[in-house]
Design a protein around this motif. Structure first.
Motif, PDB file in Angstrom:
ATOM      1  N   TRP A  30       0.842  -1.199   0.000  1.00  0.00           N
ATOM      2  CA  TRP A  30       0.000   0.000   0.000  1.00  0.00           C
ATOM      3  C   TRP A  30       0.880   1.255   0.000  1.00  0.00           C
ATOM      4  CZ3 TRP A  30      -5.507   0.729   0.798  1.00  0.00           C
ATOM      5  CH2 TRP A  30      -5.875   2.053   1.085  1.00  0.00           C
ATOM      6  N   VAL A  83       2.059   3.820  -3.383  1.00  0.00           N
ATOM      7  CA  VAL A  83       1.652   5.223  -3.325  1.00  0.00           C
ATOM      8  C   VAL A  83       2.850   6.124  -3.632  1.00  0.00           C
ATOM      9  CG1 VAL A  83       0.952   7.085  -1.754  1.00  0.00           C
ATOM     10  CG2 VAL A  83      -0.316   4.940  -1.784  1.00  0.00           C
ATOM     11  N   SER A 133      -4.684   1.570  -3.286  1.00  0.00           N
ATOM     12  CA  SER A 133      -3.970   2.780  -2.849  1.00  0.00           C
ATOM     13  C   SER A 133      -3.564   3.658  -4.018  1.00  0.00           C
ATOM     14  CB  SER A 133      -2.730   2.398  -2.028  1.00  0.00           C
ATOM     15  OG  SER A 133      -1.753   1.757  -2.833  1.00  0.00           O
ATOM     16  N   THR A 172      -5.379   7.239  -4.359  1.00  0.00           N
ATOM     17  CA  THR A 172      -4.633   8.495  -4.277  1.00  0.00           C
ATOM     18  C   THR A 172      -5.117   9.478  -5.325  1.00  0.00           C
ATOM     19  OG1 THR A 172      -2.678   7.308  -3.460  1.00  0.00           O
ATOM     20  CG2 THR A 172      -2.334   9.536  -4.301  1.00  0.00           C
ATOM     21  N   PHE A 190      -4.518  11.271   2.323  1.00  0.00           N
ATOM     22  CA  PHE A 190      -4.194   9.893   1.998  1.00  0.00           C
ATOM     23  C   PHE A 190      -2.889   9.462   2.665  1.00  0.00           C
ATOM     24  CE2 PHE A 190      -3.654   6.145  -0.694  1.00  0.00           C
ATOM     25  CZ  PHE A 190      -4.966   5.708  -0.770  1.00  0.00           C
ATOM     26  N   THR A 195      -2.298   6.342   5.286  1.00  0.00           N
ATOM     27  CA  THR A 195      -1.216   5.366   5.103  1.00  0.00           C
ATOM     28  C   THR A 195      -0.389   5.220   6.375  1.00  0.00           C
ATOM     29  OG1 THR A 195      -1.106   5.884   2.742  1.00  0.00           O
ATOM     30  CG2 THR A 195       0.810   4.804   3.710  1.00  0.00           C
TER      31      THR A 195
END
Length: 531
Positions: free
Chosen positions: A353, A357, A488, A492, A505, A509
């Motif tokens: 994840w 990102v 993810s 985003t 976001f 995380t």
């Protein structure tokens, strides 16, 4: 560890014959001759082929010889000379038993090299992991001019960035099983050839249609999804337990270095030969690596024609010995019923994840938040990955040092994983206070460099709890993790489009990092669970 020394024996003595059998296969049939040395003992250790022969002045047996020794080994003394017959029948971490004997018997003599064979192997694995990530990052940089050329929105950018994960999630689940069945050499070679082709076709696909582009990127992911589970199967066969985290660290160092090379090189190459030329350049590097790989590497050190006997014995002696002879891999129900395995899944999910990102959105982040140009964004994006390449090696070497010093495997894995999650979580929370791209780059660097400690945590933990099925189980956990990566990466894009900010976001995380740390430390283990 004892070494095998070849000396001339008494002419009246029979030659030592070392036979080996393979699990699930017929006997090799090739018998090698090994002269028994005159000293009072001979100990040939190969992780399950234990003390095949041991001299004893008062032992019982034919003509005063010793009785049954080790796994099927026996010794008979005749006329003052010793004859040792050793047969290995123990399972070796998913590798054919009797390997040491096969090395002595079935491989023609080759001049020993001062450079360890496993060093060559890990260098080539690091090289292919570098290309794996470099080809992936080319799109992360090229997506900015693609978006300008074709008028893509932020939401569609997220879909394009995640499209390679659509194929990735499928192949990552079966990649380990393929490597377990057909060998890491062939599977990794096929994967590299396919993702190099997809890399070459990407600009052409983008010029045709968005559907074609998404299909080619999915094909690219289908090929790349095999890389990690294949590496997880391949490295344990070439490296003993006490060197495994270091080998993973070096290989992953190459993977992260691919980020640096691609982030910095892509804008420069693009300015000289255009988008199509850039993708073609990186694709050609894959084909070059493929030719070197096929000529210099084997899936198992047992099959290598260039490895020395002493190095082979060292590798085999350091492998995780099987406690029980398993007949089939554990079922999905059995896997999911064990919290120790669930701890690895959770860690993989959260790691993927956060990683994807940062990988997919870092250049866009710097351009959007700090209004830097593409080349500047590439530099700010490359610095964290460069440090991550080095910190991954430090993490692996530190973990191996702690294990050699007597700390339990479970404790070492938990320490490494805690650093790998808590560090990035704190760094991402601090990112909201960064006022300049330089400060943001420092925080990104801390986040990624500390996250590399996960390589010596959950990543190696699969090999601890299920060495025989490491590839298959890593593929399963990674496949589940990739689903989180898709969410993810796409999420985003939507968060940025709806809220106009990355911070919400990134805070989410960070919360996932902290939660996963607690779960992993509660349930993870270093014991052998599945065999």
């Amino acid at each position: 560890m004892a070494s095998v020394v070849s000396v001339k024996a008494n002419p009246a003595a029979s030659a030592v014959r070392y036979r080996s059998t393979r699990v699930g296969a017929s006997s090799l049939g090739a018998a090698g001759r090994l002269r028994a040395p005159p000293p009072p003992s001979l100990a040939l250790r190969a992780d399950g082929c234990r003390d095949a022969g041991r001299a004893s002045g008062s032992g019982r047996g034919a003509n005063g010889g010793g009785g049954l020794l080790g796994d099927g080994g026996r010794r008979v003394s005749t006329g003052g000379a010793r004859q040792v017959v050793a047969m290995c029948s123990a399972s070796l971490d998913g590798v054919r038993p009797g390997a040491a004997g096969a090395a002595v018997a079935g491989v023609p003599p080759v001049a020993a090299s001062a450079f360890p064979e496993r060093a060559k192997v890990v260098a080539l694995v690091a090289a292919v992991m570098l290309l794996c990530n470099a080809d992936r990052v080319v799109m992360s940089v090229a997506v900015v001019p693609f978006a300008a050329q074709y008028g893509w929105s932020s939401a569609f950018l997220g879909i394009v960035q995640s499209s390679f994960l659509w194929g990735y999630v499928l192949s990552s689940m079966v990649g380990g099983a393929l490597a377990d069945r057909y060998g890491g050499k062939k599977v990794m070679a096929g994967a590299a050839a396919l993702w190099s082709l997809a890399t070459f076709l990407t600009p052409w696909a983008a010029s045709r249609s968005t559907i074609m582009l998404l299909a080619v990127r999915a094909l690219f992911g289908l090929a790349e999804g095999v890389a990690f589970p294949t590496m997880s199967t391949f490295l344990p066969k070439w490296f003993p337990t006490q060197e495994r985290a270091t080998a993973v660290g070096i290989s992953m160092g190459g993977f992260h270095l691919g980020n640096v090379i691609s982030f910095l090189g892509t804008p420069v190459i693009m300015s000289h030969i255009g988008l199509s030329g850039t993708f073609a350049f990186f694709a050609s590097l894959g084909l070059l690596w493929l030719s070197v790989w096929m000529l210099n590497v084997e899936s198992d050190p047992v099959d290598s024609r260039t490895i020395s006997k002493s190095e082979l014995q060292f590798i085999l002696a350091g492998r995780s010995a099987s406690k029980v002879q398993g007949t089939k891999p554990p079922s999905l129900k059995e896997l999911l019923s064990r919290t120790e395995f669930l701890a690895i899944i959770v860690a993989n999910v959260v790691n993927n994840w956060g990683y994807f990102v940062l990988l997919s959105w870092m250049p866009v982040y710097f351009k959007t938040v700090y209004d830097v140009n593409l080349k500047q964004a590439a530099w700010f994006s490359a610095i964290p990955w460069a440090v991550m390449a080095m910190s991954g090696y430090v993490a692996g070497a530190s973990a191996d040092f702690l294990i050699k010093s007597g700390y339990s495997i479970a404790l070492v894995r938990k320490i490494m994983q805690s650093i790998g999650f808590i560090g990035p979580g704190i760094s991402l929370l601090c990112l909201r206070f960064a006022q300049t791209p330089s400060v943001a780059a420092v925080l990104m660097t801390l986040a990624l460099s500390l996250s590399s400690f996960s390589q010596a945590g959950y990543f190696c933990n699969v090999q601890d709890i299920a060495p025989k099925y490491a590839g298959s189980l890593h593929g399963l956990t990674n496949g589940i993790g990739v689903v989180a990566a898709i969410v993810s990466t796409v999420g985003t894009g939507y968060f940025v489009q709806w809220l106009g900010s990355f911070q919400a976001f990134l805070t989410l995380t960070a919360a996932l990092y902290f939660s996963a740390t607690i779960f992993y430390n509660t349930y993870a283990t270093g014991d052998l669970i599945f065999d």
